[in-house]
Motif scaffolding. Structure first.
Motif, PDB file in Angstrom:
ATOM      1  N   VAL A  66      43.092  36.605  57.466  1.00 29.68           N
ATOM      2  CA  VAL A  66      44.042  35.897  56.611  1.00 29.68           C
ATOM      3  C   VAL A  66      44.190  36.659  55.300  1.00 29.68           C
ATOM      4  CG1 VAL A  66      44.520  33.749  55.376  1.00 29.68           C
ATOM      5  CG2 VAL A  66      43.469  33.672  57.646  1.00 29.68           C
ATOM      6  N   LYS A  67      45.431  36.959  54.962  1.00 31.35           N
ATOM      7  CA  LYS A  67      45.727  37.677  53.714  1.00 31.35           C
ATOM      8  C   LYS A  67      46.654  36.810  52.870  1.00 31.35           C
ATOM      9  CE  LYS A  67      44.285  41.845  55.239  1.00 31.35           C
ATOM     10  NZ  LYS A  67      44.224  43.188  55.150  1.00 31.35           N
ATOM     11  N   ARG A  68      46.430  36.828  51.571  1.00 33.92           N
ATOM     12  CA  ARG A  68      47.300  36.091  50.633  1.00 33.92           C
ATOM     13  C   ARG A  68      48.497  36.977  50.286  1.00 33.92           C
ATOM     14  NH1 ARG A  68      46.142  31.787  46.989  1.00 33.92           N
ATOM     15  NH2 ARG A  68      45.269  30.977  48.916  1.00 33.92           N
ATOM     16  N   TRP A  69      49.691  36.497  50.574  1.00 33.56           N
ATOM     17  CA  TRP A  69      50.933  37.183  50.241  1.00 33.56           C
ATOM     18  C   TRP A  69      51.584  36.492  49.065  1.00 33.56           C
ATOM     19  CZ3 TRP A  69      54.041  41.147  52.475  1.00 33.56           C
ATOM     20  CH2 TRP A  69      53.425  41.834  53.534  1.00 33.56           C
ATOM     21  N   ALA A  70      52.129  37.265  48.146  1.00 29.77           N
ATOM     22  CA  ALA A  70      52.851  36.748  46.991  1.00 29.77           C
ATOM     23  C   ALA A  70      54.317  37.150  47.131  1.00 29.77           C
ATOM     24  CB  ALA A  70      52.279  37.318  45.703  1.00 29.77           C
ATOM     25  N   PHE A  71      55.200  36.176  47.066  1.00 30.93           N
ATOM     26  CA  PHE A  71      56.631  36.448  47.178  1.00 30.93           C
ATOM     27  C   PHE A  71      57.347  36.043  45.904  1.00 30.93           C
ATOM     28  CE2 PHE A  71      55.476  36.439  51.606  1.00 30.93           C
ATOM     29  CZ  PHE A  71      56.238  37.473  52.109  1.00 30.93           C
ATOM     30  N   GLU A  72      58.105  36.986  45.364  1.00 30.17           N
ATOM     31  CA  GLU A  72      58.933  36.720  44.199  1.00 30.17           C
ATOM     32  C   GLU A  72      60.271  36.179  44.686  1.00 30.17           C
ATOM     33  OE1 GLU A  72      60.855  39.320  40.583  1.00 30.17           O
ATOM     34  OE2 GLU A  72      58.863  39.865  41.317  1.00 30.17           O
ATOM     35  N   SER A  73      60.869  35.333  43.870  1.00 35.97           N
ATOM     36  CA  SER A  73      62.153  34.743  44.212  1.00 35.97           C
ATOM     37  C   SER A  73      63.015  34.659  42.965  1.00 35.97           C
ATOM     38  CB  SER A  73      61.918  33.339  44.789  1.00 35.97           C
ATOM     39  OG  SER A  73      63.141  32.727  45.085  1.00 35.97           O
TER      40      SER A  73
END
Length: 135
Positions: A66-73
């Motif tokens: 499990v990897k933490r992904w960060a998404f900008e919006s």
């Protein structure tokens, strides 16, 4: 007040006014529009803030890690245009699973720019409003 002092003061005012413009980054400088991605992940956190909102997802990779992904919006205004209100965080629920459509970061980290969310109820909400190259 001397003419020289007035000119210096005016120059300082104009330079100060331009600094915020110089500080803003181009989306295509940070994200690679030749690397579209689509992931499925569990929503861990939302930052519904200006000038950009951030969504954090726990995504299981092909190795089962499990990897933490960060998404900008876009900011809250752009999310509202897409039909997502700030009330109840636009219908997002921490712990629910979503599909995330977007573009990968150029630096290869687990981050990206989101263009659409697939909700657990089957809705696909697009929050991408144009060409990144302004064509």
């Amino acid at each position: 007040m001397s003419q020289r002092f007035r000119r210096a003061l005016m120059a300082l005012v104009f330079i100060s006014a331009a600094l915020p413009v110089l500080a803003h980054h181009a989306v295509q400088a940070q994200f690679d529009f030749d690397k579209p991605i689509q992931l499925k992940g569990t929503l861990a956190k939302i930052e519904w803030v200006n000038p950009h909102s951030y969504f954090y997802f726990d995504v299981t990779d092909s190795k089962g890690e499990v990897k933490r992904w960060a998404f900008e919006s876009t900011g809250p205004g752009g999310l509202r245009k897409a039909g997502l209100s700030r009330a109840a965080r636009g219908g997002f629920k921490v712990g629910d699973t979503y599909s995330i459509h977007g573009f990968a970061s150029r630096d290869g980290t687990t981050s990206g720019f989101v263009t659409a969310f697939g909700f657990p109820d089957g809705r696909l909400v697009t929050i991408w409003f144009g060409d990144p190259n302004a064509n």
